[in-house]
Design an enzyme around this catalytic site. Structure first.
Site, PDB file in Angstrom:
ATOM      1  NE  ARG A  77     -20.222 -17.896 -20.351  1.00 37.85           N
ATOM      2  CZ  ARG A  77     -19.746 -18.121 -19.131  1.00 37.85           C
ATOM      3  NH1 ARG A  77     -19.272 -19.314 -18.809  1.00 37.85           N
ATOM      4  NH2 ARG A  77     -19.704 -17.151 -18.244  1.00 37.85           N
ATOM      5  CB  ALA A 129     -14.468 -11.250 -19.498  1.00 35.01           C
ATOM      6  CD  GLN A 147     -24.839 -17.408 -21.050  1.00 31.95           C
ATOM      7  OE1 GLN A 147     -26.031 -17.168 -20.917  1.00 31.95           O
ATOM      8  NE2 GLN A 147     -24.085 -16.727 -21.904  1.00 31.95           N
ATOM      9  CG  ASP A 204     -18.393  -9.878 -20.095  1.00 35.59           C
ATOM     10  OD1 ASP A 204     -17.848 -10.781 -20.745  1.00 35.59           O
ATOM     11  OD2 ASP A 204     -19.351 -10.090 -19.325  1.00 35.59           O
ATOM     12  CG  ASN A 223     -22.133  -9.088 -15.896  1.00 32.99           C
ATOM     13  OD1 ASN A 223     -21.185  -9.760 -16.285  1.00 32.99           O
ATOM     14  ND2 ASN A 223     -23.041  -9.569 -15.072  1.00 32.99           N
ATOM     15  CE  LYS A 224     -26.467 -13.458 -21.481  1.00 31.78           C
ATOM     16  NZ  LYS A 224     -26.159 -13.714 -22.890  1.00 31.78           N
TER      17      LYS A 224
END
Length: 331
Positions: free
Chosen positions: A49, A51, A180, A221, A231-232
């Protein structure tokens, strides 16, 4: 391919190996990602994972597939399937488009790996200049060597500031739902010896209120042409909190994450993942069986909440982003 190695990816000249990030921090298990079907499965379940790393890993897989004798038709089919493995991270599409037209897939994938290492160095150089001695820094998700072929995006910036002797303390959001930040960023920070504290996502505002955060650095990302970025999930909330508390907020990304064909954040596709990820993790479940959930993997932060965007090519203010500077620097 020539042998290469990063924190989460390595090639021994014949086989591509991927560090299974779902098993961190307790076990470092390397899996064979040489075949496209295997790599697609690894990308979808977040074993690989980040990007930039997704793009590099998919390119290396495709190059290995070509070297093992794949036909032109098999190569094209695999390229298209890899490109579609995750919808939000534009680096994957960018990498596969490069590989699709490559005369020498092996050389192109090797160049992409080396390029990502250089891009990380560029981001680290520009971004570390923003960090002042004694600052408390907040980051979200994972943006280090596990997410790139080099030292990372936002975490690479932080690492470089630490290596420059700046006294910093990093607060890492655990980052729901797959943790994460807790599993990966905390693992990297500990390996690097950077002073750090793990917090839940809901604690960021308290840290800012109490004056313990002087700057937010996180990844992206996909960056739209106007500076909006995905983004996350949870990033948008951090941006709102940072604006309220007057804390500078900086997304960090390589130019390959910029999507000039995407005019603004509304045009960024947002991946939705398995609802079960919200109800628990692994064998542990903390919600009722079958409880309805909503699980977008990313959110979009508008450029108006950005202090500046750190690219490998420089640092650009929100005003510059709104004026269309990305079309000049990323073409």
């Amino acid at each position: 391919m020539n042998p290469f190695e990063s924190l989460g990816l390595k090639h021994d000249g014949r086989t591509l190996w991927v560090l299974d990030q779902t098993q961190l921090p307790d076990a470092e298990v390397w899996l064979d990602g040489s075949e496209p079907e295997a790599m697609i499965a690894l990308i979808k379940r977040l074993a690989v994972r980040g990007a930039p790393l997704i793009g590099v890993a998919a390119a290396a897989c495709l190059a290995t597939f070509a070297r093992r004798g794949a036909s032109a038709t098999e190569y094209a089919t695999a390229c298209a399937a890899l490109r579609a493995a995750r919808p939000t991270a534009v680096n994957l599409m960018w990498a596969m488009d490069r590989m699709k037209g490559a005369g020498d897939p092996v050389a192109e994938a090797q160049a992409m790996f080396e390029e990502d290492v250089r891009l990380c160095e560029g981001m680290a150089q520009h971004g570390s200049a923003l960090i002042q001695d004694g600052e408390g820094l907040l980051t979200h998700c994972n943006t280090g060597g596990l997410a790139t072929a080099g030292i990372g995006t936002a975490l690479g910036v932080i690492r470089r500031a630490f290596e420059q002797g700046k006294r910093i303390h990093v607060y890492a959001d655990e980052t729901r739902p797959l943790l994460q930040g807790g599993r990966l960023t905390a693992w990297e920070l500990k390996k690097l010896g950077i002073p750090s504290t793990l917090v839940t996502d809901s604690m960021a505002a308290l840290l800012m209120r109490d004056g313990r955060i002087q700057r937010v650095l996180l990844g992206s990302d996909r960056v739209a042409a106007n500076g909006d970025f995905a983004n996350k999930v949870g990033t948008y909330g951090v941006a709102v909190q940072a604006r309220f508390h007057g804390v500078p907020f900086h997304p960090v990304a390589p130019f390959s994450t910029v999507d000039l064909a995407c005019p603004n954040g509304a045009a960024i596709p947002i991946e939705e993942r398995d609802p079960a990820e919200v109800r628990g993790y692994g064998a542990l479940r903390w919600a009722p069986e079958g409880m309805p959930t909503w699980n977008p993997s990313f959110d979009v932060t508008p450029v108006d909440l950005v202090t500046s965007l750190v690219l490998d090519r420089g640092v650009y203010s929100a005003a510059e982003l709104r004026s269309g500077v990305l079309r000049q620097v990323c073409l």
